[in-house]
Write an enzyme that holds these catalytic residues in place. Structure first.
Site, PDB file in Angstrom:
ATOM      1  N   GLY A  48     -20.604 148.286  78.154  1.00 55.85           N
ATOM      2  CA  GLY A  48     -20.325 149.453  79.002  1.00 55.85           C
ATOM      3  C   GLY A  48     -18.824 149.592  79.186  1.00 55.85           C
ATOM      4  CE1 TYR A 168     -31.963 146.311  71.360  1.00 59.96           C
ATOM      5  CE2 TYR A 168     -32.262 147.884  69.570  1.00 59.96           C
ATOM      6  CZ  TYR A 168     -31.989 147.612  70.888  1.00 59.96           C
ATOM      7  OH  TYR A 168     -31.723 148.642  71.745  1.00 59.96           O
TER       8      TYR A 168
END
Ligand code: UDP
Length: 351
Positions: A48, A168
């Site tokens: 982020g 993932y």
């Protein structure tokens, strides 16, 4: 969606967003603050970016609608901090995750640990205070299924554990299993959302996402790198539509304990996407944005092997079946890809 929420229109007002400095999380924070919520973001800024939430951090109280904004730079595996933040909220949007194919291939340990440990920490704290959790999962869990469109109840088809790409999908499946188990076994209100390809301002190309990569390349006058033969396709949903979907699901009591696809049903090949990015860029600039107007100079085909290393398997298609969320909430995507691309280009140019 502006102004404060009408009193009693929603059972939650205090919101915790994990991964809220990320692409989707920061847009969600904007929308909820504008609606009058008290929003707290926890993000360790690993993927982020502070600049995504800077306008909210720096804003005077009340200037973004009636809501307020709070930010904790912290890992969500810090149990003490997570416990306190969860104790002070009515709902958690759990969006903190390792994302992007590039990151996953390059750093599988971080991918697996971030995804599994973080979700476990969030669910444990949520159970303690009986707080509703919306888990952000991914279309990656469908793996290489060839049954289109992907339905929430379809079987998933993953590759072998020797290929790190599949870590993932497997780690996000563990997140989903764990969330659904907390719901079934402990009665915790949990909703699972599978986000398909999402695009919009603030998305970074650093972790492999194709739209910001193409836009960045086009604006730098570089050829757009189309991997493989460019015939693989994706469906891109505008981040504003995705945020609306998450809020509507969170508001819907009947959605609890269930899994929902969130995405657009409109498919585009990567070659067409590259052409659309170039055309949109040219339109906005009033001239060819990259020096040459010849497609051979503006688009470069890159073999998968060179892009991701040996043994990488790309998905030829990814198409969501969105009937379930539509039936449950009435939601459907509204923003055309052309508009999304124009907004991304403008944000890259600082407009
Ligand atoms: N892709 C591409 N050029 C790039 C980056 C990605 O052609 O510079 C392709 C990639 O191979 C895939 C598609 O774009 O077929 C979408 O990739 P992304 O990583 O954005 O999403 P995902 O593969 O997870 O759907």
């Amino acid at each position: 969606m502006s102004g404060s929420r009408a009193p009693g229109s929603t059972p939650w007002q205090r919101v915790l967003i994990t991964g809220g400095a990320g692409f989707v999380g920061s847009h969600l924070a904007d929308a909820l603050v504008a609606q009058g919520c008290r929003v707290t973001v926890i993000d360790d800024l690993s993927t982020g970016r502070f600049e995504n939430i800077q306008p909210l951090v720096g804003a005077a109280p009340g200037s973004h609608g009636r809501g307020s904004f709070h930010f904790a730079i912290e890992s969500i595996t810090n149990q003490v901090v997570v416990d306190r933040l969860v104790s002070e909220c009515d709902i958690i949007f759990h969006l903190a995750a390792a994302v992007g194919v590039k990151l996953i291939v390059e750093d599988p340990v971080r991918t697996i640990e971030t995804n599994v440990l973080a979700t476990e920490a969030v669910l444990k704290a949520a159970l303690r205070y009986r707080v509703k959790v919306l888990i952000g999962s991914t279309s990656e869990v469908y793996g290489k299924s060839t049954r289109f469109p992907f339905n929430e109840d379809d079987d998933v088809v993953l590759g072998p554990t020797s290929r790190s790409r599949w870590s993932y999908a497997a780690s996000k499946m563990v997140d989903e299993f764990l969330g659904l188990a907390y719901h079934a076994q402990r009665g915790l209100p949990v909703i699972v959302t599978r986000l398909f390809n999402t695009a919009g301002p603030r998305q970074t190309g650093r972790y492999g996402m194709v739209v910001p990569r193409f836009v960045g390349q086009a604006l730098r006058g570089e050829p757009l790198t189309v991997y493989g033969d460019g015939r693989q396709s994706r469906c891109f949903c505008d981040v504003a539509d995705v945020v609306r979907a998450l809020i509507q699901l969170a508001d819907c009591p009947a959605a609890v304990g269930q899994v929902f696809n969130v995405g657009s049903g409109r498919e585009v090949t990567m070659l067409d996407l590259a052409r659309q990015v170039l055309a949109a860029g040219d339109r906005l600039a009033g001239r060819p944005i990259s020096g040459s107007a010849r497609e051979e100079d503006r688009i470069r085909f890159v073999p998968y092997q060179d892009a991701y290393g040996a043994g990488f398997e790309d998905m030829p298609r990814r198409v969501p079946d969105i009937r379930k969320i539509k039936a449950m909430t009435g939601w459907e995507p509204t923003v055309p890809l052309e508009d999304t691309l124009a907004r991304v280009i403008k944000s890259f140019r600082g407009e």
